[in-house]
Design an enzyme around this catalytic site. Sequence first.
Site, PDB file in Angstrom:
ATOM      1  N   ASP A 318      29.236  45.649  46.619  1.00  0.00           N
ATOM      2  CA  ASP A 318      29.425  44.689  47.694  1.00  0.00           C
ATOM      3  C   ASP A 318      28.416  43.407  47.377  1.00  0.00           C
ATOM      4  O   ASP A 318      27.352  43.486  46.467  1.00  0.00           O
ATOM      5  CB  ASP A 318      28.748  45.251  48.876  1.00  0.00           C
ATOM      6  CG  ASP A 318      28.681  44.500  50.085  1.00  0.00           C
ATOM      7  OD1 ASP A 318      29.686  43.955  50.646  1.00  0.00           O
ATOM      8  OD2 ASP A 318      27.509  44.115  50.539  1.00  0.00           O
ATOM      9  N   GLU A 371      33.201  43.110  44.617  1.00  0.00           N
ATOM     10  CA  GLU A 371      33.393  41.926  45.745  1.00  0.00           C
ATOM     11  C   GLU A 371      32.896  40.664  45.290  1.00  0.00           C
ATOM     12  O   GLU A 371      31.473  40.484  45.528  1.00  0.00           O
ATOM     13  CB  GLU A 371      33.180  42.174  47.140  1.00  0.00           C
ATOM     14  CG  GLU A 371      33.574  41.476  48.091  1.00  0.00           C
ATOM     15  CD  GLU A 371      32.628  41.514  49.281  1.00  0.00           C
ATOM     16  OE1 GLU A 371      32.925  40.660  50.308  1.00  0.00           O
ATOM     17  OE2 GLU A 371      31.267  41.725  49.308  1.00  0.00           O
TER      18      GLU A 371
END
Length: 649
Positions: A318, A371
């Site tokens: 993330d 990401e």
Amino acid sequence: MRKLEATRGNEQQTALDDKALGRFARGEHTRIHRMLGAHPIAGATPGTRFAVWAPRARQVDLIGDFNEWRSGRHAMRRLGDSGVWELFVPDVGEGAHYKLEIRTAEGKRLVKADPLGFAAEPADGRASIVTAPSRYGWRDAEWLSRRADRQAPARPISIYEVHLGSWRRSPNGDWLGYHELAGALLPYVCDLGFTHIELLPVTEHPFDGSWGYQTTGYFAPTNRFGAPDDLRLLIDEAHRQGLGVILDWAPAHFPRDTEALARFDGAPLYEYADPLRGEHPDWDTAVFDYRRPQVVSFLVSSALFWLEEFHADGLRVDAVASMLYLDYSRQPGEWKPNVYGGRENLEALELIRFLNETVRREQPGSLMIAEESTAWPGVTKPAEQGGLGFDLKWNMGWMNDTLEFFQTPLRERGARHDELTFSILYAFSERYVLPLSHDEVVHLKQALLEKMPGDRDARLAGLRALYGYMWAHPGRKLLFMGGEFGQRLEWDHDVELQWELAEREGHWGLRRLVRDLNRLYSREPSLHELDDDRDGFEWIEVEDAKRSTISFIRWAADWREFVVVVVNLSDREWPAYRVGLPAAGRYKTILNTDEARYGGAAQASSKRAGPDEIVAEEIPVSGRPFSAELALPPLTALYLKLAKPVTRT
């Protein structure tokens, strides 16, 4: 409760020898979960060995339900200058609840959960729980033996993204457990044809509204859905049904909760001390100090823990961009440049490369997915070639441009045609995933269906066309739960999806389309084998902005198989649309998003053949020697395939 005596474990029991402590101090220990935390030990004197890193602490006491939560009864001992404290407590075993009472250098008392705890109480208690080594009997050897091939670059990867707490709920509104999810979620995803599920973080976290991204337990599955072995069962059963499992993992920041990692021993330890680096402005969280070797060991060990102990097939990392840039979400004066005067976080770069190299070496065949929302070069390039070493990267540029285009009123799309076609200019610069994720259906962004303009039928047709375009576009696929049947409300983590919609007219057709797209994508080599190769994609018509129509070819690796894709994104039918074709012969329509079985009007046909077959004529169009005339319905994607494979000319 009788008084328990604490003893220093012997070298064989502790696994805290000088060599291991030295590797930890240098940031080279990648299995610190075998050294720190709570480890039950059987033998002549059964008990549990506890160990924690708190280098600036004056004293560390173990408190728990075995000593009435009173300090002074189980004082831990410091191991030289390592900063590690340890204690062996006899007769304390699996299931015991405990915390760490830390006396800071200034004499302040802190009560902390164990950073290496393997299980934890609910948010209102937050005590760590002594957890024995897993006794789960894995049954996924066949899956693991073939995983590297299943997840190789030329293989299809289609991901169903799931938040376990809101996919479905029990009739009384409670969460479903890992066992119940194994029985309900996995068959559902298999039926839809996805190759993988991706779980929003199942690491322990105190605040439901963070969706798991504000992690406090980097080695503990959340207890919301069951015990650690229950999560193992869910993943094991996924493998037995042919599904890979990707876990979201958040090494970019952590919450400031007083009982977690923040200022762990009275001062910044896991986080940067400088607020210009150590405070994350977007989420009001703390940023890991990537310079500190022990923090590097902590994070890399956490990644390997989920891959090894839980057989996860990959990690989606993330907020990578926030790790890479010192000025991420910061204004001038709110950040400091690196030693070279740049904005790159050099320590984070080193960590990311070390992490990906370690995973590739220790867990070959696993996927590391970034990401990363910027144009940072070489995200999926090997570290030894100057890249970051990830296997895949989310294509945020494709996502933003595509959704901007599809939200545009139908009669205004011609002016934004470039937003639809621009992604091909960089589609092969990285190995990409095309994400329509949870982030796009919250915070007033609307559900995917509600982003589409027009009335109900137009919105459903528009979403079908979007999926038809997406599954034909180079890149792996990711769809957040609810998108498969046209959820209408924004995602709410506190309630289940709108399952009452799933069987309504139009919505069930959308779900059937997603299932057929997944199966076609996996079955047709042309749609996945050359996802990362520019030669695998050719435009036929890229500039037809007036009619909001595009067409292109996807080629297979042997150059004999190909699929022609024609997409009409206007609200008008083009009754005599002539599309260029690369070869003579009869073409079969292998997918038409306007079919009645998907909720469409089934209008597509050819003037020269029936609706399922198109005959190429020797009429050059768009630089192609052959062409065919179509009646092209509005808001429709068509996939055409030649009846006989040909040699590419």
